[in-house]
Design a protein around this motif. Structure first.
Motif, PDB file in Angstrom:
ATOM      1  N   PRO A 425      20.772 -31.061  25.997  1.00  0.00           N
ATOM      2  CA  PRO A 425      19.477 -30.388  26.149  1.00  0.00           C
ATOM      3  C   PRO A 425      19.615 -29.078  26.916  1.00  0.00           C
ATOM      4  N   ALA A 426      18.571 -28.280  26.871  1.00  0.00           N
ATOM      5  CA  ALA A 426      18.633 -26.936  27.441  1.00  0.00           C
ATOM      6  C   ALA A 426      18.865 -26.946  28.945  1.00  0.00           C
ATOM      7  N   ASP A 427      18.293 -27.940  29.666  1.00  0.00           N
ATOM      8  CA  ASP A 427      18.421 -27.947  31.125  1.00  0.00           C
ATOM      9  C   ASP A 427      19.580 -28.816  31.590  1.00  0.00           C
ATOM     10  N   ALA A 428      20.529 -29.121  30.708  1.00  0.00           N
ATOM     11  CA  ALA A 428      21.647 -30.005  31.055  1.00  0.00           C
ATOM     12  C   ALA A 428      22.710 -29.260  31.844  1.00  0.00           C
ATOM     13  N   ALA A 429      23.372 -29.976  32.748  1.00  0.00           N
ATOM     14  CA  ALA A 429      24.513 -29.429  33.475  1.00  0.00           C
ATOM     15  C   ALA A 429      25.717 -29.378  32.539  1.00  0.00           C
ATOM     16  N   ARG A 430      26.500 -28.288  32.634  1.00  0.00           N
ATOM     17  CA  ARG A 430      27.639 -28.095  31.727  1.00  0.00           C
ATOM     18  C   ARG A 430      28.973 -27.972  32.459  1.00  0.00           C
ATOM     19  N   ASP A 431      29.020 -28.451  33.692  1.00  0.00           N
ATOM     20  CA  ASP A 431      30.256 -28.439  34.460  1.00  0.00           C
ATOM     21  C   ASP A 431      30.831 -29.851  34.519  1.00  0.00           C
TER      22      ASP A 431
END
Length: 505
Positions: A425-431
Motif C-alpha cells: 500500500p501507499a503508506d507502507a514502510a519499504r525498509d
C-alpha cells in the motif's frame, strides 16, 4: 450448637440463613466502596464496624445463650474503630484497624454460642482456626446454599424473572464488549458517542475496578463471618445444583450480546471489508485503523468463548431459541475474528512481519478452530467434553507453527516485500529491518544470507555490517557436541560460514 433437625428442615434453614448472609454481606460491600474509595481511614472505619456488628446481631440465633463475659468484645471493637477517626499516627492506626477487625471476628464467634472469654488456649486456637477458614472461604460458603432461594419467585412471575435475569447478566458483558469495540474501532466509537455520553461512562468504568475491589474485599469475608454465626456442619451444605441458569436467562443474555455484535459487524462490513475510505470515516489511515483494534477484538472473541462455555455448563433445558441465539453469536464472533485477522493483515502489509504478528496469526487460527468446536458442542450438547478438542486444536496450531518456523517465515516475508514492493500500500514502510532479522537468528539468518546478493545496495551494505558483527560474536567453525545438536542452529552456522567465505570477502 444448633439442635439436631431433620435433613429437609436443616436444608431449608440453611438456605434461608445463607440468603440473608449473602444479602447483608452484599450491602456491606456496597456501603464499603462508598465509604472507602479514594478516602483515608477515619470515620468510615467506625461506620463499617458498627454496620457489620449490626448485621451480625440481626443474623445471630436468638435461641442461643450469650455469655455476659463476652460483652467487652463488641464494645472494644467499636472503640478501636472509633480511634481510627481520632488518631493519625501510622503505627497506632494500623494497630487500631487490626484490633477492631480481630475483636469483631471474636464477637462473631461469641454470638454464635462460643464462650470466647472462657475458652482455654487450645480452644481459642481451634476456634480462631475455624473462623479463619470461614473468612477465607467467604461467600463460597453461602452462595451455593443460598442459590435455590434466589431462584424462588411466584409462579406467575417465573418467566419474567428469567428474562429480567438475562438482561441483568448481559449488561456487564455488553458494557465490556462495547468498551472493547470502541477502543478497536473509531467508527464504532463515534456511533456510540452519538447515543451515549462515553466520557462519563469512561470515568465510571475507570472507577469501577477500585470500587469493585473494595466491595469484594469487604463482602467476601463478611459473608463467611455471617455464615459462622449459625454453626451448621459442613455435611449439611447443599450439593451443587445441576443447573444454575434458566434457559430464558441464558437466551436473553446471548441475544443482547449478539445484538451489540451485529451493530459492530455491520460497521465492519461497511468500513473495513467494504473498502470505504477510512479517512472520511475516522480521519486515520488504513494502517493506523488496523493497528488500533486488533488486540481488543481478539479479547472480545476470547471473552465470547469463555462466556458461552460458562453458560453451557450452567444452563437448564436448552431450548430452540437458546441454540439459535448461541449459534448467531458464534457466527457474528467469527466475523469479528475475521475483522481482527484482516486488520492484522493490513498492518502487516504496511509494516511487515514480526514474531509477535506471526504468533498473533497462530492465535487467530486457534480461536477460529475454537469457534468451530464451540459450535459443534452447542449443537450436540457436549460442552462438558469441549476441553479435549480445544487441547487438540492448540496442539495442531503449535505443530503447524513448528513446521513453518517463525524466524525463517518472518525473514522470508520481510525480504520478499523489499525485493518486490509493487503490491504494498501507499503508506507502507519499504525498509528492511535487518537488525530484527539478525536478532531472531536461526532461520532468519539463513534467509538473509540466501537473499543477500539480491538485496538493494543500501540494504545489502547494512546487512553486510550486521552479518560481520554476528560473525565477530561467535566461533562459526566450531560444531556443537552431538548432545546439543539443533537443526536450525546448524543451518545458521553453515549460513554464516558461507557468508564469511563467499559473500563478505
Amino acid at each position: 450448637m444448633t439442635p439436631a433437625l431433620a435433613p429437609g428442615t436443616m436444608r431449608s434453614m440453611l438456605q434461608r440463613r445463607a440468603l440473608t448472609a449473602v444479602t447483608l454481606a452484599s450491602l456491606l460491600g456496597v456501603v464499603a466502596q462508598f465509604l472507602f474509595f479514594r478516602q483515608p481511614l477515619g470515620l468510615n472505619a467506625l461506620l463499617l464496624t458498627v454496620l457489620f456488628l449490626a448485621a451480625a446481631w440481626t443474623l445471630r440465633d436468638g435461641a442461643l445463650h450469650l455469655d455476659r463475659r463476652d460483652i467487652w468484645l463488641p464494645a472494644s471493637s467499636i472503640a478501636f474503630a472509633a480511634f481510627c477517626a481520632i488518631r493519625a499516627d501510622a503505627p497506632l492506626l494500623a494497630f487500631d484497624v487490626l484490633a477492631a477487625f480481630g475483636l469483631a471476628a471474636a464477637t462473631v464467634a461469641a454470638w454464635s454460642g462460643v464462650p470466647v472469654s472462657a475458652l482455654p488456649v487450645v480452644g481459642l486456637i481451634r476456634e480462631a482456626w475455624s473462623l479463619s477458614e470461614r473468612l477465607i472461604l467467604g461467600a463460597a460458603d453461602v452462595l451455593l446454599p443460598a442459590w435455590p432461594r434466589l431462584r424462588i419467585v411466584p409462579k406467575r412471575f417465573a418467566g419474567a424473572s428469567g428474562y429480567l435475569g438475562g438482561v441483568g447478566l448481559a449488561v456487564p458483558f455488553v458494557v465490556v464488549f462495547a468498551v472493547l469495540f470502541s477502543s478497536a474501532d473509531a467508527v464504532f466509537a463515534r456511533s456510540l458517542e452519538n447515543v451515549f455520553d462515553l466520557k462519563r461512562i469512561a470515568e465510571f468504568m475507570g472507577e469501577t475496578p477500585g470500587r469493585l475491589f473494595i466491595a469484594l474485599a469487604v463482602a467476601w469475608p463478611a459473608a463467611g463471618a455471617l455464615a459462622a454465626l449459625y454453626r451448621v456442619p459442613r455435611d449439611h451444605l447443599v450439593s451443587r445444583a445441576r443447573s444454575l441458569l434458566a434457559a430464558e436467562t441464558a437466551t436473553v443474555t446471548l441475544a443482547l450480546i449478539a445484538a451489540l455484535f451485529a451493530v459492530f459487524v455491520t460497521l465492519q462490513l461497511a468500513y473495513l471489508f467494504g473498502g470505504r475510505n477510512t479517512l472520511d470515516a475516522a480521519a486515520i489511515t488504513y494502517s493506523a485503523y488496523a493497528r488500533r483494534g486488533f488486540f481488543e477484538l481478539i479479547g472480545a472473541v476470547a471473552l465470547v468463548g469463555a462466556l458461552l462455555f460458562g453458560l453451557e455448563l450452567a444452563v437448564h433445558r436448552r431450548g430452540h431459541a437458546y441454540l439459535v441465539a448461541a449459534l448467531t453469536l458464534l457466527s457474528l464472533t467469527a466475523v469479528v475474528l475475521a475483522s481482527a485477522w484482516y486488520r492484522l493483515d493490513l498492518y502487516q502489509q504496511a509494516y511487515g512481519w514480526t514474531e509477535l504478528r506471526f504468533y498473533a496469526n497462530c492465535a487467530i487460527g486457534f480461536l477460529a478452530l475454537a469457534l468451530v468446536i464451540f459450535a459443534w458442542c452447542v449443537v450436540r450438547g457436549r460442552m462438558f467434553f469441549s476441553l479435549q478438542p480445544l487441547a487438540m486444536a492448540a496442539v495442531l496450531v503449535a505443530f503447524a507453527a513448528n513446521v513453518v518456523g517463525p524466524s525463517a517465515f518472518v525473514a522470508h516475508q520481510n525480504i520478499a516485500r523489499i525485493l518486490d514492493p509493487s503490491g504494498l500500500p501507499a503508506d507502507a514502510a519499504r525498509d528492511l529491518d535487518a537488525d530484527t532479522l539478525v536478532t531472531l537468528g536461526g532461520g532468519a539468518i539463513v534467509e538473509l544470507v540466501d537473499s543477500f546478493p539480491r538485496l538493494p545496495l543500501s540494504q545489502r551494505l547494512y546487512a553486510d555490517i550486521l552479518l560481520r558483527i554476528a560473525l565477530s560474536r561467535r566461533d562459526e567453525d566450531r560444531r556443537p557436541d552431538w548432545q546439543g545438536f539443533n537443526f536450525e542452529r546448524e543451518r545458521e552456522r553453515a549460513a554464516l560460514v558461507h557468508a564469511r567465505d563467499e559473500l563478505l570477502r
